[in-house]
Design an enzyme around this catalytic site. Structure first.
Site, PDB file in Angstrom:
ATOM      1  CD  GLU A 174       7.847  -1.603   4.621  1.00  0.00           C
ATOM      2  OE1 GLU A 174       8.777  -2.227   5.306  1.00  0.00           O
ATOM      3  OE2 GLU A 174       7.203  -3.351   5.039  1.00  0.00           O
ATOM      4  CD  GLU A 191       6.737  -6.408   0.653  1.00  0.00           C
ATOM      5  OE1 GLU A 191       7.552  -7.231   1.176  1.00  0.00           O
ATOM      6  OE2 GLU A 191       7.420  -5.561   0.082  1.00  0.00           O
TER       7      GLU A 191
END
Length: 459
Positions: free
Chosen positions: A124, A267
């Site tokens: 991220e 995810e």
């Protein structure tokens, strides 16, 4: 002889079974995120053996490149994604460091039988408020790709993961775009690299974090959830939140001219427990979400903007991890407790009837064989009792708990579970390492899995 009725039922079920198998073997696939921020996790070799033999999982994502874990997965056939920590990403802009990182963390394991599928450069990064880190991302990915080529490992793809925070919005999927400042300087060269190397754009998509009372049914894939939501730009109807999130990502990518870049769900998941104020937590809801997400993304139905395709999906996470910071939900995303018993049945077992949980308890034979042992809290231990354990252990003469006080090497994560693990283990080792020294009112358990992490080393 099989009756005609049974034959009809088998014929009707066959397409569903073939659909599941084809999703796992072809463009889709079911993965898990294997984090290790817990004090009662089983040995990596037990985890690898269990996943390979007893589940439909075909991919494992690691949040680092732990050599012990990579060795454990050698020979299992499971695809493994390793991650370069965010702190190392700026250093990868130097080709020499990138080559050394690949040579030390990928090459030996790939040649020893670990099926390393990808190197993920950071986690991220595109939503980090760190300009140096952001501007380092694509050059770092390019250098890792070059380093892999030098090691004759070009089959190992290079990508990175993104949160949905990189988009302006996901409420109207067709209108989604990358945030200003990210699109030209970072995302465009990133997408150009992914297209050139045939690597996927990997997104962490969580309907749970977009949850309201009105969207719970849609988030859980419940049939006929309020009639769905219409995208005003396309007129397409969205019956579940995950489809809307993935189509928002696709719209943003397509708007930049890279609609052919594949999307993978790195995810997704749902917590089985949480704070009183957290909406929608619960084991039944987590089971329903993960079962339905796996089934839907592997079904071949696709999304309204990406029909007739499967998606690779990795569930977060394999274990409940009691050292993760944040609200209670952060420590309860696991499919399994630390002793490998299921939190719920997510539908990933090859034969649920035959599953034998792996225990972290030390057997007498193991103790006699001289295996190293640690004392840690049981996964579901009451926090008030654990605080009493801390006070008791740290109050004993000769026991120094400075490491879990502010500024100490084991202070973070600042949770009762983490501090109790350290204090209980100190008491256990200071008093002869007898099983009864780890009882703590039946809140402690002896394990052979080292709970040390980072600079925090347990006796």
């Amino acid at each position: 002889m099989t009756s005609p009725t049974v034959l009809v039922q088998m014929i009707l079920l066959l397409p569903m079974l073939l659909l599941w198998v084809s999703a796992v073997e072809a463009g889709g696939g079911v993965g898990v995120n294997y984090g290790t921020r817990g004090t009662t996790l089983p040995a990596p070799s037990d985890v690898a053996r269990f996943l390979a033999r007893e589940t439909l999982v075909d991919r494992v994502r690691l949040f680092d490149a732990d050599p012990a874990v990579l060795r454990a997965f050698a020979g299992t056939g499971l695809a493994v994604d390793v991650t370069v920590p965010n702190g190392d990403v700026p250093r990868l802009v130097h080709l020499g460091f990138a080559r050394r990182w690949v040579r030390e963390n990928v090459g030996p394991h790939a040649r020893a039988g670990s099926n390393i599928s990808r190197v993920l450069v950071g986690d991220e990064v595109t939503t980090e408020a760190n300009r140096t880190l952001l501007l380092s991302l694509v050059p770092a990915m390019q250098n890792v790709h070059t380093a892999l080529a030098a090691e004759s490992l070009l089959h190992v793809k290079v990508s990175t993961t993104h949160s949905l925070g990189v988009l302006t919005s996901t409420e109207q999927p067709s209108a989604a775009r990358f945030r200003d400042g990210y699109d030209t300087a970072i995302v465009r060269p990133l997408l150009r690299f992914l297209r050139a190397t045939a690597a996927p754009f990997m997104v962490n998509a969580y309907p749970f974090y977009a949850l309201t009372n009105d969207t719970l049914d849609m988030a859980l894939f419940r049939p006929g959830a309020a009639g769905g939501v219409v995208d005003e730009g396309t007129g397409l109807v969205y019956a579940n939140v995950l489809d809307a999130q993935l189509d928002a990502v696709h719209s943003a990518i397509r708007r930049m001219g890279f609609g052919d870049v594949d999307i993978a769900v790195s995810e997704t998941g749902w917590p089985s427990a949480g704070e009183d104020w957290e909406l929608g937590v619960g084991a039944d809801l987590a089971r329903d979400y993960n079962r339905n997400a796996i089934r839907h993304l592997g079904s071949g139905v696709g999304t309204p903007l990406m029909p007739n395709r499967t998606f690779e999906v990795s569930i977060f996470s394999l274990f409940d991890e009691n050292l993760r910071p944040g609200p209670v939900s952060q420590r309860n995303f696991g499919l399994f407790h630390g002793d490998m018993t299921p939190v719920y049945d997510a539908g990933i077992f090859t034969d649920p009837e035959a599953v034998v949980p792996v225990s972290t308890k030390v057997t007498p034979a193991a103790a006699e064989a001289g295996q190293r042992q640690w004392c840690v809290p049981k996964p579901a231990a009451d926090e008030m009792m654990l605080q009493e354990n801390i006070d008791f252990a740290c109050g004993q003469e000769g026991i120094d708990c400075a490491a879990i006080r502010p500024g100490g090497v084991c202070y973070e994560p600042n949770t009762v579970q983490a501090h109790a693990a350290y204090a209980m283990n100190l008491f256990f080792h200071s008093n002869g390492r007898h099983a009864f020294n780890c009882d703590f009112g039946q809140t402690g358990i002896v394990t052979t899995a080292d709970p040390s992490y980072g600079g925090c080393k347990f006796m």
